[in-house]
Design an enzyme around this catalytic site. Structure first.
Site, PDB file in Angstrom:
ATOM      1  N   LYS A   1      -5.327  53.421-106.834  1.00 17.90           N
ATOM      2  CA  LYS A   1      -4.883  54.432-105.880  1.00 17.90           C
ATOM      3  C   LYS A   1      -6.067  54.995-105.114  1.00 17.90           C
ATOM      4  CE  LYS A   1      -4.824  58.515-108.879  1.00 17.90           C
ATOM      5  NZ  LYS A   1      -5.601  59.563-108.227  1.00 17.90           N
TER       6      LYS A   1
ATOM      7  N   HIS B   1     -15.590  47.626-115.657  1.00 18.47           N
ATOM      8  CA  HIS B   1     -16.272  47.077-114.484  1.00 18.47           C
ATOM      9  C   HIS B   1     -17.789  47.057-114.682  1.00 18.47           C
ATOM     10  CE1 HIS B   1     -12.391  47.339-112.440  1.00 18.47           C
ATOM     11  NE2 HIS B   1     -12.894  46.477-111.583  1.00 18.47           N
TER      12      HIS B   1
END
Lengths: 296, 212
Positions: free
Chosen positions: B123, B36
């Site tokens: 998650k 990212h």
């Protein structure tokens, strides 16, 4: 004569990564019944149990985050810890090659992953303790291994009491506030349902060593002090009343068990240290006595 | 149970709401912290120069062009897998559960928008910037079961390829073909987050417990 333990430790790593202890599995199974039928919480627990069964059957890691390997070695008098360290490290590199472990050691300064789970003096963590002399029953080698994933490690917390922000003073009531605050902040991020290891006292370093060591005991092991034992049970119950639930989906099972240990501290310091263990509570013990090896 | 085939349309994403269980089929890409940061700095903010090709590999520009095609209508999976076959390059996912998503909060909305993705899988949920990003893109946040690594690995039918292997196995971007990958919508494109609701409720209970 000190034997080569490489192969036996490799087997310990394989078992630890691919299967969780029976007491943990039983607790998770029990939790299914406590959750509402058809809820996301129940679905999460069912998935977790299917995953445990599948990992055991296929010999694959329960969780892809095979965690920080934390070894605790209790050895007979006179054994070379240098040799044992070399053998444990060799076993870990081999386990990584066999995909029982993910390469998990990253150099923080260069961002390079070592590729074999070995990095510097600190990775893996190995604590050595010499057992009592052979005549006192100390003739055996006991190696315990815990694999602690990063998600749950990240939600661990240390409080320095008094802490006015949560109204926590230097007593068991203050400890209670710190623990409950940590559980609320953790939400589902530590892969709930979790198990809490809590140490009271020590310094900032020894506090975390002790809060993790508390996690080597089985579910339901209570502190010998009845007042502390009662607090352990109360904390589990109160943590579960917050409705965070498995994976933070909402539900009744957030914490399976709480373990508190007390330590000595400086008069000036009062630390409450909380180590959160995810549901993938991977811990195993290997006992080597002569030629006989036993895995528990 | 809603079955989604990648690429997923924007209209389909708008039909999804928090609490909906889904099964994903198609090609997606794993990506976590290093990936990212690299995407954001090199291609979105352009504060770092793309790396040239080396050792017969692809240049960052070439990888970017390929990722643009793959990620349009698809998902990034926050996952650092255990992969077998590293020596032979016959890659196979052995264990592949989700990692904690919140670490990508500074980047996620930008990355989703830039690549016209339909969401991310991870998650623990994400924050307000990503929630706004879900609204704008549109996209959803899908929650997989943390730690259910062997089970999820079974839904990975094929490893199509890998980008940025030099990031290390967990951080590399693995292009995978999945079949019936199970997840739950916990942040939707209508501004709803299940995580916020549970956080707020637990905070109320905590305050009550503190009064005891």
């Amino acid at each position: 004569m000190q034997p080569d333990i490489t192969e036996k430790v490799l087997e310990l790593i394989r078992r630890t990564s691919t299967d969780i202890p029976p007491d943990v599995e039983a607790s998770l199974r029990q939790a299914i019944g406590d959750e509402e039928k058809g809820s996301a919480a129940q679905g999460a627990l069912e998935t977790i149990l299917s995953n445990i069964e599948l990992s055991r059957k296929n010999g694959t890691p329960i969780c892809q985050d095979t965690g920080t390997p934390i070894f605790r070695v209790r050895h007979p008098e006179g054994w070379s810890t240098r040799k044992m360290r070399e053998q444990i490290r060799a076993a870990l590199a081999q386990a990584t090659k066999l995909s029982y472990m993910r390469p998990n050691a990253v150099d923080s300064l260069t961002e390079k992953n070592s590729g074999n789970n070995l990095g510097g003096e600190e990775f893996p963590t190995i604590h050595f303790e010499e057992e009592e002399a052979a005549e006192q029953g100390g003739g055996r080698l006991v190696v315990e291994l815990m694999l602690k994933g990063g998600g749950c490690e990240n939600v661990g917390a240390q409080y320095s009491l008094p802490d006015e922000s949560i109204g926590a003073g230097r007593d068991l009531a203050g400890v209670r506030r710190a623990v409950l605050d940590a559980v609320q902040k953790a939400q589902g991020l530590g892969c709930a349902p979790g198990i809490l290891g809590v140490s009271i006292g020590g310094d900032r370093g020894s506090g975390y060593v002790a809060s993790k060591a508390a996690l080597y005991t089985t579910i339901g092991t209570r502190n010998a002090d009845p007042e502390v034992a009662a607090m352990e049970e109360r904390l589990t119950k109160e943590a579960n009343s917050m409705g965070i639930g498995p994976m933070g989906f909402g539900g009744k099972t957030t914490i399976i068990d709480t373990k508190i240990v007390g330590m000595h501290r400086l008069p000036a310091s009062y630390f409450v240290t909380i180590s959160y263990m995810c549901w993938a509570y991977r811990r195993r013990r290997m006992i080597l006595e002569g030629d006989r090896v036993e895995y528990k | 149970m809603r079955e989604l085939t990648i690429p997923v349309s924007a209209a389909t994403i708008r039909e999804l709401h928090i609490g909906d269980p889904v099964l994903l089929t198609g090609i997606m890409v794993t990506g976590r912290d290093t990936a990212h940061k690299w995407l954001e700095e090199t291609f979105i903010k352009k504060i770092k120069a793309p790396a040239p090709a080396k050792d017969g590999g692809r240049s960052d520009e070439e990888i970017y062009a390929e990722l643009k095609k793959i990620l349009a209508g698809s998902f990034i999976y926050h996952c650092g897998p255990v992969v077998a076959g590293l020596d032979t390059k016959q890659y196979r996912f052995v264990a592949a559960g989700p990692t904690t998503s919140i670490r990508e909060e500074p980047f996620q909305a930008d990355v989703m928008k830039h690549f016209d993705m339909r969401g991310v899988i991870g998650k623990g949920g994400m924050g307000p910037r990503t929630l706004q990003g879900c609204k704008d893109t549109p996209a959803v946040y899908l929650h997989a079961i943390g730690g259910a690594a062997s089970l999820i690995a079974q839904t990975v039918k094929r490893v199509v390829g890998v980008y940025k292997y030099e990031f290390g196995v967990p951080e590399a971007m693995w292009v995978i073909e999945v079949e019936k990958f199970p997840a739950v919508v916990t942040m939707d494109s209508h501004g709803q987050s299940q995580h916020t609701a549970i956080f707020d409720n637990s905070k109320k209970v905590l305050e009550k417990l503190f009064k005891e």
